[in-house]
Design a protein around this motif. Structure first.
Motif, PDB file in Angstrom:
ATOM      1  N   SER A   1       0.862  -1.177   0.000  1.00 50.58           N
ATOM      2  CA  SER A   1       0.000   0.000   0.000  1.00 50.58           C
ATOM      3  C   SER A   1       0.893   1.219   0.000  1.00 50.58           C
ATOM      4  O   SER A   1       1.937   1.243   0.667  1.00 50.58           O
ATOM      5  CB  SER A   1      -0.902  -0.001   1.243  1.00 50.58           C
ATOM      6  OG  SER A   1      -1.680   1.189   1.312  1.00 50.58           O
TER       7      SER A   1
ATOM      8  N   ASP B   1       0.942   5.828  -1.130  1.00 54.82           N
ATOM      9  CA  ASP B   1       0.150   7.055  -1.185  1.00 54.82           C
ATOM     10  C   ASP B   1      -0.916   7.003  -2.271  1.00 54.82           C
ATOM     11  O   ASP B   1      -2.049   7.443  -2.061  1.00 54.82           O
ATOM     12  CB  ASP B   1       1.065   8.262  -1.434  1.00 54.82           C
ATOM     13  CG  ASP B   1       2.010   8.524  -0.269  1.00 54.82           C
ATOM     14  OD1 ASP B   1       1.693   8.075   0.847  1.00 54.82           O
ATOM     15  OD2 ASP B   1       3.061   9.154  -0.487  1.00 54.82           O
TER      16      ASP B   1
ATOM     17  N   ASP C   1      -2.001   4.169  -4.098  1.00 57.94           N
ATOM     18  CA  ASP C   1      -2.787   2.935  -4.178  1.00 57.94           C
ATOM     19  C   ASP C   1      -2.997   2.386  -2.778  1.00 57.94           C
ATOM     20  O   ASP C   1      -2.029   2.069  -2.084  1.00 57.94           O
ATOM     21  CB  ASP C   1      -2.080   1.884  -5.044  1.00 57.94           C
ATOM     22  CG  ASP C   1      -1.997   2.299  -6.501  1.00 57.94           C
ATOM     23  OD1 ASP C   1      -3.042   2.630  -7.070  1.00 57.94           O
ATOM     24  OD2 ASP C   1      -0.873   2.303  -7.040  1.00 57.94           O
ATOM     25  N   LYS C   2      -4.264   2.228  -2.382  1.00 61.06           N
ATOM     26  CA  LYS C   2      -4.549   1.696  -1.060  1.00 61.06           C
ATOM     27  C   LYS C   2      -4.123   0.241  -0.940  1.00 61.06           C
ATOM     28  O   LYS C   2      -3.667  -0.188   0.125  1.00 61.06           O
ATOM     29  CB  LYS C   2      -6.051   1.819  -0.762  1.00 61.06           C
ATOM     30  CG  LYS C   2      -6.564   3.245  -0.712  1.00 61.06           C
ATOM     31  CD  LYS C   2      -8.053   3.279  -0.455  1.00 61.06           C
ATOM     32  CE  LYS C   2      -8.580   4.713  -0.429  1.00 61.06           C
ATOM     33  NZ  LYS C   2     -10.036   4.740  -0.209  1.00 61.06           N
ATOM     34  N   PHE C   3      -4.299  -0.521  -2.025  1.00 59.31           N
ATOM     35  CA  PHE C   3      -3.964  -1.944  -1.986  1.00 59.31           C
ATOM     36  C   PHE C   3      -3.597  -2.392  -3.388  1.00 59.31           C
ATOM     37  O   PHE C   3      -4.385  -2.247  -4.320  1.00 59.31           O
ATOM     38  CB  PHE C   3      -5.156  -2.760  -1.468  1.00 59.31           C
ATOM     39  CG  PHE C   3      -4.930  -4.250  -1.511  1.00 59.31           C
ATOM     40  CD1 PHE C   3      -3.988  -4.846  -0.702  1.00 59.31           C
ATOM     41  CD2 PHE C   3      -5.663  -5.051  -2.366  1.00 59.31           C
ATOM     42  CE1 PHE C   3      -3.777  -6.219  -0.734  1.00 59.31           C
ATOM     43  CE2 PHE C   3      -5.471  -6.423  -2.413  1.00 59.31           C
ATOM     44  CZ  PHE C   3      -4.524  -7.006  -1.593  1.00 59.31           C
TER      45      PHE C   3
ATOM     46  N   SER D   1       3.212   6.963   3.273  1.00 56.91           N
ATOM     47  CA  SER D   1       2.310   6.042   3.965  1.00 56.91           C
ATOM     48  C   SER D   1       2.434   4.657   3.342  1.00 56.91           C
ATOM     49  O   SER D   1       3.104   4.454   2.344  1.00 56.91           O
ATOM     50  CB  SER D   1       0.859   6.530   3.844  1.00 56.91           C
ATOM     51  OG  SER D   1       0.452   6.557   2.478  1.00 56.91           O
ATOM     52  N   GLY D   2       1.777   3.690   3.971  1.00 60.44           N
ATOM     53  CA  GLY D   2       1.700   2.373   3.372  1.00 60.44           C
ATOM     54  C   GLY D   2       2.441   1.292   4.138  1.00 60.44           C
ATOM     55  O   GLY D   2       2.918   1.497   5.262  1.00 60.44           O
TER      56      GLY D   2
ATOM     57  N   PRO E   1      -3.465   1.851   8.223  1.00 65.36           N
ATOM     58  CA  PRO E   1      -4.559   2.093   7.285  1.00 65.36           C
ATOM     59  C   PRO E   1      -4.487   1.142   6.088  1.00 65.36           C
ATOM     60  O   PRO E   1      -3.410   0.912   5.533  1.00 65.36           O
ATOM     61  CB  PRO E   1      -4.341   3.547   6.846  1.00 65.36           C
ATOM     62  CG  PRO E   1      -3.549   4.158   7.952  1.00 65.36           C
ATOM     63  CD  PRO E   1      -2.670   3.066   8.469  1.00 65.36           C
ATOM     64  N   TYR E   2      -5.618   0.576   5.748  1.00 69.98           N
ATOM     65  CA  TYR E   2      -5.805  -0.273   4.562  1.00 69.98           C
ATOM     66  C   TYR E   2      -5.123  -1.637   4.661  1.00 69.98           C
ATOM     67  O   TYR E   2      -5.180  -2.399   3.700  1.00 69.98           O
ATOM     68  CB  TYR E   2      -5.339   0.441   3.289  1.00 69.98           C
ATOM     69  CG  TYR E   2      -5.862   1.846   3.163  1.00 69.98           C
ATOM     70  CD1 TYR E   2      -7.230   2.096   3.170  1.00 69.98           C
ATOM     71  CD2 TYR E   2      -4.992   2.938   3.045  1.00 69.98           C
ATOM     72  CE1 TYR E   2      -7.722   3.392   3.070  1.00 69.98           C
ATOM     73  CE2 TYR E   2      -5.474   4.233   2.947  1.00 69.98           C
ATOM     74  CZ  TYR E   2      -6.844   4.449   2.957  1.00 69.98           C
ATOM     75  OH  TYR E   2      -7.318   5.727   2.868  1.00 69.98           O
TER      76      TYR E   2
END
Length: 554
Positions: free
Chosen positions: A234, A236, A238-240, A259-260, A331-332
């Motif tokens: 994951s 910035d 693409d969430k998944f 993030s990720g 997150p995610y």
């Protein structure tokens, strides 16, 4: 699903769905990462090394150090054991890598005393979580890993939190303490480095955390029950994003993100590195010459001045795909429970199942209750469907007259039929709507039963001891086929086309064979749905026939 064409359509869509699903797993798109510019260090036949991307002039020659040779699985006895309420870990003091992770709440197989082992290192299979400090003053390199010391050979969680400190010191004066922090009831492990510079010069290094796994060790299931085995991450943008091993061979991952996380996925379980979410980290991948897949994260360079100290934090998740637990870690991360394109429908269904199970304490009963709720919500549409079918039956004499009048002139015949439908206020597609609404529910529940670890090894009654796998005695599929056959007997006379009549007659047999390999929980849903439909049909038909409408032509 209560007319010949509707059932044929369902069969076609279901088969097409599973063919499409298998195709998406076999040809899943990989990362859209730009061309990699990283360097790879020299590897030997007995080493499983993995290079990291370039991160500036001071780390251009740095590389993630190699894991131990598969033949050196005992690491000369320098392993310590860490036991909590959820995990049993083995940590190699050579590098401080987690080389074994057993999930104490999960049996390896149904009714087995042996616990499921997610991370492992043996002569056939390597799946380990590595971390270290690399760079000009890094303590890990391909020339040698940090040699840690521990005060105990075995650690056990007694309170709410367990800390396992490993210490090492370099000749240049770096005092490093690598601490594993595990809390009761948690599968996330804090991996923290406390670096104190007791030397006379500034120390520069980078933290890395990576997962390394033998690619040939995974399974992707069957066409009926396909499961994903590979990497995912994951970031910035693409969430998944799934990152299959085949794509990893073709293009190395090179992503900079604030993030990720990066992970390795398999059916029901996941291992993931979750970096600090306040800096620009690099995600990278590598395939070694010994067929090891590596995905990891590299922190920006850290400088520790003489007489000062610095702490570097990260998190490793090793456990089941528990959506609630993963959502609290990052997150995610809960998106690793992959419900496909109908995730927006599957997630509420799972939440409803979870809520009902908390009361009835049985996932099979929860599935039955969900089925009752769904059929109750769809009952107005079901009733409208049968009323529409009844009106269509009343129009048969008029339609026969139109066929005799227009013969083979299909255009005029079509216009006349549309005019007739409009005058009689009949919707010829009215019988398809409930079926079209049930199909997404069926597919969503299929994914829920396939992906949700909560249903793994969950029993129902008697011979059904695992709702996530097929019925061992095929009783539920046979009962489901019998219910379909009985539904046919209640339905209006099938179409006059001989081919449709034959397909309609054999449909219960076809569905029964097809459902032999379905998760028993899904077959239970379909069986209960059919039984409720039969009851609804009898109620609606009896009401219509009391009004003088001969629905079934009997």
């Amino acid at each position: 699903m209560n007319s010949p064409r509707s059932i044929l359509l369902v069969a076609f869509i279901v088969v097409s769905f599973f063919l499409f699903q298998q195709w998406t797993i076999d040809t899943a798109p990989g990362t859209k990462a730009p061309q990699q510019t990283q360097q790879t260090t020299q590897q030997t036949e007995n080493q499983n090394s993995a290079a990291v991307p370039q991160a500036g002039s001071n780390t251009a020659d740095s590389a993630v150090p190699e894991s131990n040779s598969p033949n050196a699985i005992t690491s000369n006895g320098r392993l310590i054991t860490v036991v909590t309420d959820e995990l049993e870990l083995k940590i190699d003091l050579n590098g401080g890598d987690i080389v074994s992770a057993k999930l104490l709440e999960f049996a390896a197989t149904l009714d087995s005393e042996e616990r499921f082992q997610l991370l492992k290192r043996n002569s056939n299979h390597i799946y380990i979580a590595q971390s270290g400090l690399i760079g000009p003053q890094g303590i890990d390199s391909n020339n040698g890993r940090a040699q840690y010391q521990a005060t105990q050979e075995r650690y056990r969680l007694e309170g709410d939190t367990l800390e396992v400190p490993l210490t090492t010191q370099t000749e240049s004066g770096l005092q490093v303490t690598k601490t594993f922090v595990i809390k009761r009831g948690h599968y996330d492990i804090g991996v923290n480095y406390a670096v104190e510079n007791q030397g006379s010069e500034a120390a520069q290094f980078q933290f890395y955390g990576q997962l390394q796994q033998t690619m040939a060790a995974g399974e992707s299931g069957s066409m009926i029950m396909p499961t994903y085995f590979g990497a995912a991450y994951s970031q910035d943008e693409d969430k998944f994003e799934k990152y299959p091993f085949d794509d990893m061979r073709e293009k190395k991952l090179n992503v900079t993100t604030e993030s990720g996380w990066v992970s390795m996925l398999q059916h029901y379980f996941v291992a993931a590195w979750v970096p600090t979410q306040t800096q620009q980290n690099k995600f990278y991948s590598q395939v070694t010459r010994s067929n090891q897949a590596v995905i990891g994260v590299l922190y920006p360079s850290t400088t520790v001045q003489p007489g000062t100290s610095q702490t570097i934090n990260s998190t490793l998740f090793v456990g089941p795909k528990d959506q609630d637990a993963m959502a609290q870690v990052a997150p995610y991360l809960d998106l690793t429970v992959d419900y496909g394109f109908l995730w927006w429908l599957a997630q509420p269904i799972f939440k409803l199942l979870q809520f009902l199970q908390s009361f009835v304490i049985n996932w099979g009963l929860a599935i039955i209750l969900v089925t009752v709720i769904i059929k109750a919500l769809l009952f107005p549409l079901t009733k409208a469907q049968y009323v529409s079918m009844a009106k269509m039956r009343l129009l048969q004499p008029k339609m026969k007259s139109l066929r005799e009048r227009y013969g083979d002139d299909r255009q005029k015949m079509g216009q006349a039929m549309m005019k007739l439908y409009k005058e009689e206020k009949v919707n010829p597609l009215g019988g398809c709507l409930p079926m079209l609404l049930q199909l997404p529910i069926f597919l969503s529940l299929y994914w829920v039963l396939l992906e949700s670890v909560e249903l793994r090894h969950s029993s129902f009654v008697f011979w059904i001891q695992d709702l996530s796998t097929k019925d061992p005695y095929y009783i539920l599929p046979i009962l489901m086929g019998a219910s379909m056959f009985f539904m046919q007997r209640l339905q209006p006379t099938p179409a006059t086309d001989p081919m449709q009549q034959k397909l309609f007659q054999y449909m219960p047999v076809i569905f029964t064979v097809f459902f032999l390999w379905f998760p028993s929980g899904l077959v239970l849903y379909w069986l209960v749905s059919n039984l409720i439909t039969i009851a609804q049909m009898l109620i609606i038909y009896n009401g219509l026939e009391k009004k003088g409408i001969n629905v079934r032509g009997k």
